[in-house]
Design a protein around this motif. Structure first.
Motif, PDB file in Angstrom:
ATOM      1  N   ARG A 240       1.227  -7.281  -6.223  1.00 18.85           N
ATOM      2  CA  ARG A 240       2.213  -7.363  -7.301  1.00 18.85           C
ATOM      3  C   ARG A 240       2.530  -5.947  -7.802  1.00 18.85           C
ATOM      4  O   ARG A 240       1.629  -5.176  -8.121  1.00 18.85           O
ATOM      5  CB  ARG A 240       1.622  -8.203  -8.430  1.00 18.85           C
ATOM      6  N   ILE A 241       3.814  -5.646  -7.877  1.00 12.91           N
ATOM      7  CA  ILE A 241       4.271  -4.339  -8.339  1.00 12.91           C
ATOM      8  C   ILE A 241       5.003  -4.555  -9.668  1.00 12.91           C
ATOM      9  O   ILE A 241       5.878  -5.407  -9.767  1.00 12.91           O
ATOM     10  CB  ILE A 241       5.232  -3.700  -7.311  1.00 12.91           C
ATOM     11  N   VAL A 242       4.617  -3.783 -10.682  1.00 17.92           N
ATOM     12  CA  VAL A 242       5.294  -3.835 -11.978  1.00 17.92           C
ATOM     13  C   VAL A 242       6.079  -2.542 -12.128  1.00 17.92           C
ATOM     14  O   VAL A 242       5.515  -1.445 -12.081  1.00 17.92           O
ATOM     15  CB  VAL A 242       4.290  -3.995 -13.137  1.00 17.92           C
TER      16      VAL A 242
ATOM     17  N   GLU B 111       0.810  -1.226   0.000  1.00 19.53           N
ATOM     18  CA  GLU B 111       0.000   0.000   0.000  1.00 19.53           C
ATOM     19  C   GLU B 111       0.844   1.278   0.000  1.00 19.53           C
ATOM     20  O   GLU B 111       0.323   2.362  -0.267  1.00 19.53           O
ATOM     21  CB  GLU B 111      -0.935   0.014   1.225  1.00 19.53           C
ATOM     22  N   ASP B 112       2.122   1.171   0.284  1.00 17.36           N
ATOM     23  CA  ASP B 112       3.005   2.342   0.327  1.00 17.36           C
ATOM     24  C   ASP B 112       3.540   2.764  -1.046  1.00 17.36           C
ATOM     25  O   ASP B 112       4.120   3.840  -1.179  1.00 17.36           O
ATOM     26  CB  ASP B 112       4.193   2.074   1.254  1.00 17.36           C
TER      27      ASP B 112
ATOM     28  N   LEU C 221       0.194  -1.479 -10.088  1.00 20.75           N
ATOM     29  CA  LEU C 221       0.021  -2.135  -8.785  1.00 20.75           C
ATOM     30  C   LEU C 221      -1.171  -3.073  -8.946  1.00 20.75           C
ATOM     31  O   LEU C 221      -2.259  -2.628  -9.329  1.00 20.75           O
ATOM     32  CB  LEU C 221      -0.242  -1.096  -7.688  1.00 20.75           C
ATOM     33  N   GLU C 222      -0.948  -4.362  -8.690  1.00 23.60           N
ATOM     34  CA  GLU C 222      -1.971  -5.368  -8.980  1.00 23.60           C
ATOM     35  C   GLU C 222      -2.137  -6.322  -7.813  1.00 23.60           C
ATOM     36  O   GLU C 222      -1.223  -6.500  -7.008  1.00 23.60           O
ATOM     37  CB  GLU C 222      -1.552  -6.187 -10.213  1.00 23.60           C
TER      38      GLU C 222
ATOM     39  N   ARG D 129       1.203  -7.121   1.973  1.00 24.75           N
ATOM     40  CA  ARG D 129       0.138  -6.153   2.258  1.00 24.75           C
ATOM     41  C   ARG D 129       0.140  -5.813   3.745  1.00 24.75           C
ATOM     42  O   ARG D 129       0.482  -6.651   4.578  1.00 24.75           O
ATOM     43  CB  ARG D 129      -1.220  -6.721   1.870  1.00 24.75           C
ATOM     44  N   ARG D 130      -0.273  -4.624   4.058  1.00 27.52           N
ATOM     45  CA  ARG D 130      -0.373  -4.206   5.439  1.00 27.52           C
ATOM     46  C   ARG D 130      -1.481  -5.004   6.122  1.00 27.52           C
ATOM     47  O   ARG D 130      -1.365  -5.429   7.252  1.00 27.52           O
ATOM     48  CB  ARG D 130      -0.662  -2.704   5.504  1.00 27.52           C
TER      49      ARG D 130
END
Length: 148
Positions: free
Chosen positions: A119-121, A8-9, A108-109, A145-146
């Motif tokens: 998942r970060i692309v 989330e950051d 961001l997925e 995830r938080r």
């Protein structure tokens, strides 16, 4: 340096840039020895004088290893690499060129296999001193995830 960040950051469009590094003759020789790739395009200076490049070109795998290695200064203990996609080498890299890497968060997925991670692309561009891109790819990594 550790920088704990939850999924989330992260923000789309966020960019970071590595320091620079000059490619040397030793890089070519060591990489060829490590990989067994003594292909003439990388190791035969005389043959390459007559090529359209006019000189030896860097191994793609070396360009990738060094370009990605330059980004290792930022370590997030809550994330890990899932893989790399769409890897390309649009321009050649030569001995004496200086490169740096620019990474930009493109997406961001949700991760369908791990609901506790996102998942970060990140687009990756390895750029040499004349602003030519010598490597382009997408880095996919997962961050915790938080909360769910």
């Amino acid at each position: 340096m550790e920088r704990p960040r939850h999924f989330e950051d992260y923000r789309i469009g966020e960019t970071r840039r590595s320091s620079g590094r000059t490619i040397t003759e030793a890089d070519f020789v060591i990489h060829a020895g490590h990989t067994g790739d003594f292909f003439p395009h990388h190791m035969d200076a005389e043959a390459m004088k007559a090529s359209p490049f006019g000189q030896r070109i860097a191994h793609g795998t070396m360009t990738f290893a060094i370009g990605i290695g330059l980004t290792a200064g930022e370590i997030n203990p809550l994330a890990f690499t899932y893989g790399y996609e769409r890897l390309r080498f649009p321009k050649p890299l030569f001995i004496g060129d200086t490169i740096h890497t620019v990474l930009t968060i493109a997406a961001l997925e949700d991760d369908p296999k791990r609901p506790d991670h996102g998942r970060i692309v990140e687009t990756v561009r390895v750029i040499k001193q004349n602003d030519e891109v010598v490597l382009a790819c997408d880095h996919i990594y997962l961050a915790r995830r938080r909360s769910l």
